[in-house]
Every structure is written in C-alpha cells, then in structure tokens.
Design an enzyme around this catalytic site. Structure first.
Site, mmCIF file in Angstrom:
data_model
loop_
_atom_site.group_PDB
_atom_site.id
_atom_site.type_symbol
_atom_site.label_atom_id
_atom_site.label_comp_id
_atom_site.label_asym_id
_atom_site.label_seq_id
_atom_site.Cartn_x
_atom_site.Cartn_y
_atom_site.Cartn_z
ATOM 1 N N ASP A 103 49.713 62.646 50.658
ATOM 2 C CA ASP A 103 50.977 61.864 50.430
ATOM 3 C C ASP A 103 51.815 62.622 51.210
ATOM 4 O O ASP A 103 52.554 61.961 52.381
ATOM 5 C CB ASP A 103 51.241 61.404 49.454
ATOM 6 C CG ASP A 103 50.473 60.961 47.626
ATOM 7 O OD1 ASP A 103 49.491 61.062 48.895
ATOM 8 O OD2 ASP A 103 50.774 61.099 47.119
ATOM 9 N N LYS B 228 46.228 55.387 46.153
ATOM 10 C CA LYS B 228 45.874 56.286 47.112
ATOM 11 C C LYS B 228 44.414 56.431 48.585
ATOM 12 O O LYS B 228 44.578 56.761 49.483
ATOM 13 C CB LYS B 228 45.485 57.231 45.331
ATOM 14 C CG LYS B 228 45.188 59.181 46.104
ATOM 15 C CD LYS B 228 46.823 60.086 46.546
ATOM 16 C CE LYS B 228 46.322 61.589 46.441
ATOM 17 N NZ LYS B 228 47.700 61.569 45.930
ATOM 18 N N CYS C 294 46.730 33.810 35.402
ATOM 19 C CA CYS C 294 46.503 34.044 34.168
ATOM 20 C C CYS C 294 47.837 33.480 33.768
ATOM 21 O O CYS C 294 48.103 32.452 33.869
ATOM 22 C CB CYS C 294 46.905 35.384 33.536
ATOM 23 S SG CYS C 294 47.339 36.214 32.412
ATOM 24 N N TYR C 295 49.341 33.903 33.775
ATOM 25 C CA TYR C 295 50.628 33.648 33.791
ATOM 26 C C TYR C 295 50.588 32.682 34.798
ATOM 27 O O TYR C 295 51.126 31.477 34.132
ATOM 28 C CB TYR C 295 52.228 34.113 34.044
ATOM 29 C CG TYR C 295 53.335 33.814 33.203
ATOM 30 C CD1 TYR C 295 53.671 33.889 32.324
ATOM 31 C CD2 TYR C 295 53.843 33.702 34.055
ATOM 32 C CE1 TYR C 295 55.035 32.603 32.145
ATOM 33 C CE2 TYR C 295 55.149 32.619 34.714
ATOM 34 C CZ TYR C 295 55.693 32.510 33.475
ATOM 35 O OH TYR C 295 57.101 32.321 33.552
ATOM 36 N N GLU D 144 41.306 40.642 39.194
ATOM 37 C CA GLU D 144 41.243 41.543 40.484
ATOM 38 C C GLU D 144 41.210 42.798 39.585
ATOM 39 O O GLU D 144 41.057 44.264 40.456
ATOM 40 C CB GLU D 144 43.320 41.492 40.340
ATOM 41 C CG GLU D 144 44.387 41.817 39.637
ATOM 42 C CD GLU D 144 44.454 40.766 39.074
ATOM 43 O OE1 GLU D 144 43.694 39.397 38.865
ATOM 44 O OE2 GLU D 144 45.261 40.550 37.537
ATOM 45 N N HIS E 13 41.773 37.726 34.520
ATOM 46 C CA HIS E 13 42.481 38.727 35.746
ATOM 47 C C HIS E 13 40.948 39.191 36.254
ATOM 48 O O HIS E 13 40.270 40.121 36.421
ATOM 49 C CB HIS E 13 42.755 40.429 35.051
ATOM 50 C CG HIS E 13 43.597 39.740 35.140
ATOM 51 N ND1 HIS E 13 45.379 39.391 34.989
ATOM 52 C CD2 HIS E 13 44.601 39.190 33.611
ATOM 53 C CE1 HIS E 13 46.268 39.206 34.162
ATOM 54 N NE2 HIS E 13 46.128 38.934 33.525
ATOM 55 N N GLY F 162 52.148 37.573 34.073
ATOM 56 C CA GLY F 162 53.042 38.180 33.486
ATOM 57 C C GLY F 162 53.762 38.207 31.959
ATOM 58 O O GLY F 162 52.774 37.347 31.360
#
Ligand code: XMP
Length: 511
Positions: free
Chosen positions: A227, A367, A81-82, A171, A169, A54
């Site tokens: 989509d 996607k 992180c945060y 991710e 991070h 964050g």
C-alpha cells in the site's frame, strides 16, 4: 470524460463493494452521501444511479431519504435492499415489516424472463438476502420481476422509466449471478460503453493530487509494503520531488529487503528518499527482552519515535500522506465521510507536528485494485505481490531475545525457503510462508562431529482473509529440499521442522 455511475450511499455496509463491482465492469463509479443536493447530481451527467442498502427502515423519518424528484430525472436507477424499499416508498408503493427477517443464501425465482436486469440468468438461482422490511405492493407503473419463498416481491421494475429494484445484494459474491445483474444494469439498462480502466483512476488521482498539493511538500512513511509503495508511486507521478518518503529500516526486514526498497524507489521514481538505518538502536532497546508483547511494544514505540524525529527535521512539512486502503477504513454509515472510524493501520499523529492535511490516494480501493494500480505504475512485481509482513517484522518470528546473530540466521533460512518456493512455483499459491527461529537448540551430527545448534521452523498457510488459516500441504519433496538446503547453507542451523497447525488454534505468526 468517461461515463460515470453514481452510488448514492444510504449507509449500507457494502457501498464500496458496489462501486468496486461497477468498476470491475469497466464503468467508473463514485459514491456520494444521500445528503448530496439533487442539483449537484443533475450537474454531473451520471449514466446511472444505484441506491445502496442501509440498516434503517423507510418508515422512520429520521432514516436517510431522498427527494422524489430523483425518480423523474430520466436517469436509470437501481435500488438495492434499503434502496429498493426506498424506491417503493418514494413512488407510493407499500412497504411492510416482515414477521421474520430473511438472511443468507436464498433461492430466487425470476418471474419476468425478458427483464433486462435478468438477461442471461437462469430462472432459479441463489442470491444473498439480509432484510426485515420488504415491499408489500409495488408502486403504480411497476411490475414484480422476481420472488423468493419468504419475499414475494424480491425484485420489481418500471422498464419504461428505467427504474429497477432488488431486495437482495447482487454485489456480494454469495449472489450467484449478482455480477451479471450489475453488468445487465450497466450495459442493458444504462447502455454503458465500458470506457473506464485503471489508467483513468491513475490519471484522475494524479490530477487531484496536483490540485490539492499545489506547490507544497508532501511526506509519506514508506514501509516497503504494497500500500505505501503504491501510494508513493502515485504521489511521485503527481508531484515528483515535492514528495519525501521516509523509510525506517529497523533491521528486522527480510534479507536484502531494505536495499531492495531503497534501490526500487530511488532508481524508478522521482522523489526524495530518506532511509533511516536504526538496527543498532532497536537491538539495544530489545536487549534481554523475551516477552512477545513487550517486544512488540518496544518495536512499535521505537519505530514511531525514529519516524517522527526524522519528519520533525524537515523544515517545510506541508501534507502528510498515507497508503490507507478501503478495508482500513470502516464506514460508520449514513455516508458521512467524517464519520469514518480509525483503523489500527492509520498512523496516530503526535501533537507537536502540524500538517496542512492528510492525503490518502488509495482510500477507495480494495487490495487487488491497489495491486493493479501498482503494476500500471511500473512498481516491480516483488513489491506489488508481496505477502503480508508484520509491522514488527522478524521481531515476531524470533522467539525469545532478539540478537543480531539470530536475525542473520533467520534471514538466511528465510531466503532459502523463498528461493525454493519461487523455483517450484509456490509463491502465488500460498497466502504466506516464512521461517521462524524458535530459540531452541538441538543435538545433531555433522561429519563426525556433534553439533548443538538452532532449530528452524517453516510456517506456510493458505487463507482468504487471515482470520482463519490452514497449514499448507506442501509436497514432502519440496519440504525435504528446503530442509536440506537450510541445514547445508545456513550456518548454525542443524534441524528444520514444519508447522502443521491451523488457525485457530494457532495464529499465523508465532508471537
Ligand atoms: P496472526 O499471527 O494474527 O496474523 O494470525 C494474521 C496476519 O496478520 C499479520 N500480522 C501483522 N501485521 N502488524 C501487521 O501489520 C502486526 O503486528 C502483525 N502481526 C501479525 C500476519 O503476518 C498475518 O498475515
């Protein structure tokens, strides 16, 4: 019911990505805002919890915080992180503001080789950092497990309590072994079994759609793109004939595409399908117009006019569905769902139409996940793996005035290009390829006759994000074959050129 990981959202820009990475490891993840009551969390039987990053500072009491009680629920926790600083702050460690922010790819040194979170990861690897605050002193019961030059406490853990925290991070793909670290958290720490797959997403979404829609009607605008097609497939599975899809065919699609979309959805899915053919209206409005922006404006305005007029004809409107996917929603942070900003892909609703609510079944997916759902639903590969196609269609690929004759020439040339690319296995290698009609005539010779006919340009690009692109290095033999076929098979074309411009300075489309 399958196991679930909670991603507790503290406003980070990567929160959806964390959930997505967890799903990649076959474990379901759901995101809840930091304002979620702890009692709610207790009820849900989560296998693990991830605190997201964050933009805030834990010292600021206006920043997102959470009750300390969460650390003693016995549920494994990973702070990122945060989220990492917050764990330290909650457990009475010391957090400080560093003199300099640490940003970008940084070398991480693992200090505790047998840490479960670092299983099968080399002692040194690259991770992605983006922080100013950092942990100065670990809380009681925690130990330092990794560091970087500028951040002595880049990771810490309390293995007994199963609480892990990383300053970087894992991710994002820039973190070399980030995916392995998340996998370790899931399988080594949380002891997940990995019982989730796309079928579960489909089953859950279908169930939730049925509950929400009940016996009411739902309307979806179908463009033939990936989509909206996948959203249509899901809604059809959920509520069948209660779904009405409106497909506006402005005559600016690729050759036979309108018929293909209609055939696919009317033969494969249970729904009401309305195709509005309005090529003539569009051609009339576009007569004599040559300015690219003016053309785009007319096509956009007419499209929505036709679309809403059709919808107004429906007596019982019920819900309005959209194929919005996660990248269309830009989170403004703090996990407050109602603060999602509207992206241009979201439709602006006219004031004189009222719906019960908007339904967006794909809003949490990326996607490639949408494509995976599409394949599972049995939507043909041609639709699921479709290249991006601009809203104004061939309108931005015909330079100058748009006429019925030019549309036909471009559709035919484009069809030849697609056919050759597909035969040569290029379809999956290139991000996008198409023909353009620059509205230029050149002199040629055919047999003994002079010709003065259209020039066709081929555009093909490689790109990951469409923000920048490189022109594709298609072998000369294939280009030669395409050129031969276009000049032979497409009437009124006597010359073919290849666009060798990257983006920037060019754009992908010509208009
Ligand atoms: P440009 O030409 O801006 O294109 O380099 C980048 C990507 O966006 C697509 N594109 C559009 N998509 N509506 C869309 O939905 C539009 O008006 C539009 N214009 C361009 C283009 O095909 C490429 O994939």
């Amino acid at each position: 019911m399958y196991e679930k990981i909670l991603v507790l959202d503290f406003g980070g820009q990567y929160n959806q990505l964390i959930a997505r990475r967890v799903r990649d490891h076959k474990v379901y993840a759901e995101i809840l805002p930091y304002t979620t009551d702890i009692e709610e969390i207790k009820k849900n039987n989560y296998t693990g919890i991830i605190f997201t990053g964050g933009p805030n500072s834990v010292f600021d009491m206006a920043s997102p915080h959470y009750t300390k009680e969460i650390l003693s629920l016995g549920i494994p926790i990973l702070g990122i992180c945060y989220g990492c600083q917050l764990i330290s702050w909650m457990a009475d460690g010391v957090v400080e503001t560093a003199e300099q922010s640490e940003y970008g790819k940084i070398e991480l040194s693992i200090k505790k080789a047998d840490s479960l979170i670092f299983k099968d990861i080399p002692e040194k690897s690259v991770v992605w950092m983006s922080h100013t605050d950092r942990i100065k002193q670990v809380p009681q019961g925690f130990e330092i497990t990794a560091s970087t030059d500028a951040c002595p406490i880049a990771a810490m853990e309390n293995a007994e309590k199963k609480i892990y925290a990383v300053q970087f991070h894992p991710e994002v793909t820039h973190s070399e072994f980030g995916s392995q670290m998340l996998k370790n958290f899931l399988y080594e720490v949380c002891k997940c079994k990995g019982d989730w797959e796309m079928d579960s997403f489909i089953d859950d979404t279908v169930k939730a759609l049925r509950e929400k829609i009940g016996d009411k009607k739902v309307i979806l605008g179908l463009s033939g793109g990936v989509d909206s097609s996948v959203a249509a497939g899901l809604l059809s599975r959920a509520v069948g004939k209660q779904l009405t899809c409106v497909f506006v065919d402005q005559g600016l699609m690729r050759k036979n595409e309108g018929d293909f979309v209609e055939k696919t959805f009317t033969s494969l899915f249970d729904m009401n399908f309305i195709r509005v053919n309005c090529k003539d209206i569009f051609l009339e409005k576009l007569k004599g117009v040559t300015d690219p922006e003016e053309k785009r404006k007319i096509i956009g305005t007419e499209f929505y006019k036709v679309f809403w007029d059709e919808i107004k004809k429906q007596s019982d409107k019920g819900f309005f569905a959209q194929g919005t996917i996660y990248p269309d929603c830009i989170e403004s942070g703090k996990g407050d769902a109602d603060k999602i900003k509207t992206h241009h892909n979201k439709v602006k609703m006219p004031d004189d139409i009222e719906f019960l609510d908007v339904v967006e079944p794909l809003a949490s997916l990326f996607k490639d996940e949408v494509r995976a759902v599409g394949e599972k639903l049995g939507i043909p590969k041609e639709l699921v793996w479709r290249q991006p196609f601009p809203g104004p269609g061939l309108g931005v690929r015909i330079i100058g005035e748009i006429t019925a004759e030019k549309i036909e020439i471009l559709q035919n040339a484009d069809w030849v290009l697609r056919d050759e690319m597909s035969k040569n296995g290029y379809e999956k290698n290139l991000a996008q390829f198409f023909c353009v009609l620059p509205g230029v005539s050149t002199v040629g010779v055919m047999g003994d006759h002079r010709t003065y006919d259209h020039l066709v340009a081929i555009r093909a690009v490689t790109t990951d994000d469409f923000m920048t692109a490189d022109w594709a290095k298609i072998p000369y033999e294939i280009l030669g074959k395409v050129s031969n076929r276009i000049t032979n098979e497409v009437k009124h074309v006597n010359r073919v050129v290849y666009d060798i411009t990257s983006k920037p300075p060019g754009t992908v489309e010509w208009e």
